[in-house]
Design an enzyme around this catalytic site. Sequence first.
Site, short mmCIF file in Angstrom:
data_model
loop_
_atom_site.label_atom_id
_atom_site.label_comp_id
_atom_site.label_asym_id
_atom_site.label_seq_id
_atom_site.Cartn_x
_atom_site.Cartn_y
_atom_site.Cartn_z
N CYS A 1 0.83 -1.20 0.00
CA CYS A 1 0.00 0.00 0.00
C CYS A 1 0.87 1.26 0.00
O CYS A 1 1.38 1.63 -1.05
CB CYS A 1 -0.97 -0.03 1.17
N HIS B 1 -3.62 -4.72 0.39
CA HIS B 1 -2.92 -5.32 1.54
C HIS B 1 -3.01 -6.85 1.45
O HIS B 1 -3.93 -7.45 2.01
CB HIS B 1 -3.56 -4.86 2.84
N GLU C 1 -1.44 -8.95 2.99
CA GLU C 1 -1.22 -9.58 4.30
C GLU C 1 -2.50 -10.03 4.99
O GLU C 1 -2.46 -10.87 5.89
CB GLU C 1 -0.40 -8.66 5.22
N1 GLN Z 1 -1.65 6.72 3.13
C1 GLN Z 1 -1.80 6.02 1.90
C2 GLN Z 1 -3.19 6.21 1.30
O1 GLN Z 1 -4.11 6.59 1.99
C3 GLN Z 1 -1.50 4.56 2.08
C4 GLN Z 1 -2.49 3.86 2.94
C5 GLN Z 1 -2.02 2.54 3.48
O2 GLN Z 1 -0.83 2.25 3.49
N2 GLN Z 1 -2.94 1.73 3.97
O3 GLN Z 1 -3.38 5.97 0.14
#
Ligand code: GLN
Length: 549
Positions: free
Chosen positions: A389, A520, A522
């Site tokens: 992400c 994600h 994970e």
């Molecule tokens: N801050 C980034 C976004 O909002 C990444 C978010 C995250 O890593 N879950 O896109």
Amino acid sequence: MQKKENCKYIFIVGGVMSSVGKGVIAASIGRILRSRGCSVANIKADMYVNLDAGTIRPAEHGEVFVGEDGVEADQDLGNYERFTGQTSTRENYITTGQIYAEVIKRERNLEYGGEDVEVYPDIPKEIIRRIESCQKKHKSEVTIIEYGGTVGEYQLLPFLEAARMMKSKNPKDIFIVLVSYLLVPALLGEQKSKPTQRAINDLHSMGLNPDFVVCRSERPATPDIKRTISNVCSLPIDRIISAPDVYSIYDVPVNLEKENLGATLLKVMSLPSHQKDLKEWTGLANKIKKIDKEVKIGIVGKYFNFKSCKDTYISVIESINHAAWTQNYKPNIIWLDSEKYEKDESLLDELNKLDGIIVPGGFGKRGTEGMILTADYARRKKIPYFGLCLGMQIMTIAYARNVAGLKDANSVEIDPKTPYPVIATMEDQIEKIKNKNYGGTMRLGAWPAVLQDGTIAEKAYGMKKISERHRHRYEVNPKYIEQLEKKGLIFSGTSPDRLLMEIAELSKKDHLFYLGTQFHPEFKSRPLAPHPLFTAFVKACLNKKNKND
Ligand code: GLN
């Protein structure tokens, strides 16, 4: 569907203190029952007024676990999924805030027929409605409800009362498991049961008696202690269960079964007893202990100002574990605070000693320059890099700056004035951010993606259509895609309409493994079924390691 009178509910409550692994016990009971043929659903009820975990700082509360439907929940739901295979949805997660919000909404809709709405009994009644609606949704034979916190806490009262009300209506269907801790004062060197007895008294004062007491401690509960506790709650001795510290959390179901918990539980609940099938699980739990070869993986993040970063990145850690174990390696995870690289770039050389680097999810500006330096270093030095992400956005920024020549490129989340906003606010997020409408409004939950033939991603998954869980507000800016692609960055996964970049990677001929995901992965790794991208990453780490050795 099960007839309602056949449904069983197990309430898991904590005694003495928190953080003794109540979530793992709840997950393990789910696993044990499932292995004996019962369908189960696990619920976590948190006592806080927040509507969900989405707005709580990771360093404060630990990881925010995201369900298929986008629920932003407590990390315990991650353990439930990993242990029982449950697919979590909103129904599996309750907070005090949700209970009150629903009661107030109904009051506004005149659903209380002109009566005054009271904390008692309307709040416990709503808790019961929520628990039963989860059972209906998942059609579970046994529903396991873990209450956050410990008995004796003020905020737990309506929740315990809900359990009491359910039990007084259907005494044969409601069961209480107290997970307590046996303290061993250093001065005495022996287990003391008095605080656990106090916790039992607290339950008694709520009109509840435990049906089982699980004794967490460094060592198994002594026969004396078991006897004392069984007397205090008038339970046969086989309902006092030892749960000593173990090598890995995956030992817990195996150990509980050694105490015969599964068969006793089924007998007490009057459910048919099936043979247990924990063979594969036990095999893994035993195998882990024997692994001696190590793979060194650095996590370069920012949420390290907590007692333990293990809580903040639990699903990432477990995903690394699952993937490494199948390769017969155990991970040595090194925690690296990205901010130090901002102060002294020469420290980056320590990354050379690693077999691979992960930059996990995160929010806000702090620490991101250090992460960008890390991503660039990993590319130049050919160290396997996996961005999750934020980690994918970071590698895109690093590539834009250092390969595509876009000086000071950045994400608008980090630098709203950047000349090259290669990571931009998603269209539907602009209004929400302007109105400070932050809670539960990100792009959340499962979304489909399609993969490009012949890429690392497609080869790892072994299929072209995937679905993964998301939690973000920003995305790769469509305006820069062509420019970045021309310079060699491959967007190997996109949304089916190809508008949103889901995976970025470098070609295998340029790098062993340099890949980031906007989602994600994970959240979907399981101990017996590691996530394909984590497996591909660990394999690349081992390639590098074995070349260097
Ligand atoms: N801050 C980034 C976004 O909002 C990444 C978010 C995250 O890593 N879950 O896109």
